[in-house]
Design a protein around this motif. Structure first.
Motif, short mmCIF file in Angstrom:
data_model
loop_
_atom_site.label_atom_id
_atom_site.label_comp_id
_atom_site.label_asym_id
_atom_site.label_seq_id
_atom_site.Cartn_x
_atom_site.Cartn_y
_atom_site.Cartn_z
N UNK A 21 54.04 74.64 18.83
CA UNK A 21 55.46 74.93 18.70
C UNK A 21 55.98 75.79 19.84
N UNK A 22 57.29 75.72 19.99
CA UNK A 22 58.01 76.61 20.90
C UNK A 22 59.24 77.09 20.16
N UNK A 23 59.66 78.30 20.46
CA UNK A 23 60.85 78.89 19.86
C UNK A 23 61.78 79.31 20.98
N UNK A 24 63.05 78.97 20.83
CA UNK A 24 64.04 79.35 21.85
C UNK A 24 65.20 80.08 21.20
N UNK A 25 65.75 81.02 21.95
CA UNK A 25 66.98 81.71 21.57
C UNK A 25 67.99 81.37 22.64
N UNK A 26 69.12 80.80 22.23
CA UNK A 26 70.15 80.49 23.21
C UNK A 26 71.02 79.34 22.77
N UNK A 27 71.84 78.87 23.71
CA UNK A 27 72.86 77.90 23.37
C UNK A 27 72.68 76.54 24.03
N UNK A 28 71.57 76.29 24.71
CA UNK A 28 71.35 74.98 25.33
C UNK A 28 71.31 73.91 24.26
N UNK A 29 71.81 72.71 24.59
CA UNK A 29 71.82 71.65 23.58
C UNK A 29 70.43 71.07 23.36
N UNK A 30 70.28 70.41 22.25
CA UNK A 30 68.98 69.89 21.83
C UNK A 30 68.38 68.92 22.84
N UNK A 33 61.74 75.91 29.62
CA UNK A 33 62.84 76.23 28.70
C UNK A 33 63.72 77.35 29.24
N UNK A 34 63.10 78.39 29.78
CA UNK A 34 63.89 79.52 30.28
C UNK A 34 64.71 79.17 31.52
N UNK A 35 64.37 78.08 32.18
CA UNK A 35 65.14 77.64 33.35
C UNK A 35 66.48 77.01 32.97
N UNK A 36 66.64 76.68 31.70
CA UNK A 36 67.89 76.06 31.24
C UNK A 36 69.00 77.09 31.12
N UNK A 37 70.22 76.66 31.46
CA UNK A 37 71.39 77.51 31.26
C UNK A 37 71.56 77.76 29.76
N UNK A 38 71.85 78.97 29.41
CA UNK A 38 72.13 79.31 28.02
C UNK A 38 70.92 79.77 27.22
N UNK A 39 69.73 79.74 27.81
CA UNK A 39 68.54 80.19 27.09
C UNK A 39 68.31 81.67 27.38
N UNK A 40 68.26 82.47 26.34
CA UNK A 40 68.02 83.90 26.47
C UNK A 40 66.54 84.22 26.50
N UNK A 41 65.75 83.51 25.67
CA UNK A 41 64.31 83.73 25.65
C UNK A 41 63.62 82.50 25.08
N UNK A 42 62.35 82.37 25.41
CA UNK A 42 61.55 81.26 24.89
C UNK A 42 60.11 81.73 24.73
N UNK A 43 59.42 81.14 23.77
CA UNK A 43 58.00 81.39 23.59
C UNK A 43 57.35 80.09 23.17
N UNK A 44 56.05 79.98 23.44
CA UNK A 44 55.30 78.78 23.05
C UNK A 44 53.96 79.21 22.48
N UNK A 45 53.46 78.43 21.52
CA UNK A 45 52.19 78.73 20.87
C UNK A 45 51.40 77.45 20.69
N UNK A 46 50.33 77.31 21.46
CA UNK A 46 49.52 76.09 21.39
C UNK A 46 48.81 75.95 20.06
N UNK A 47 48.53 77.06 19.37
CA UNK A 47 47.80 76.98 18.10
C UNK A 47 48.65 76.39 16.98
N UNK A 48 49.96 76.48 17.11
CA UNK A 48 50.86 75.90 16.11
C UNK A 48 51.66 74.73 16.66
#
Length: 65
Positions: free
Chosen positions: A40-49, A23-38
């Motif tokens: 899910x991943x959360x991203x901050x930025x402007x990359x398209x869906x 996710x962080x390799x994408x243009x427009x992504x400021x930060x990313x996190x992932x959680x295997x227990x939920x």
């Protein structure tokens, strides 16, 4: 913009790191996190869906918004 992605298939810390790096390799992504227990991943930025989903899937996991 903050977005949540459902990511299935993560089973360890290495899996989480793989998703974050993809996710962080994408243009427009400021930060990313992932959680295997939920499954899910959360991203901050402007990359398209489509780019977010493609990045996670190219890392070997299933993703939905």
């Amino acid at each position: 913009m903050r977005r949540e992605i459902t990511v299935t298939g993560m089973s360890c810390g290495h899996c989480e790191q793989s998703v974050v790096e993809a996710l962080e390799a994408l243009d427009g992504i400021e930060s990313a996190s992932a959680d295997r227990t939920t499954d899910s991943a959360t991203v901050e930025g402007t990359a398209d869906s489509a780019a977010l989903l493609d990045a996670v899937e190219s890392a070997g996991y299933e993703a939905t918004l």
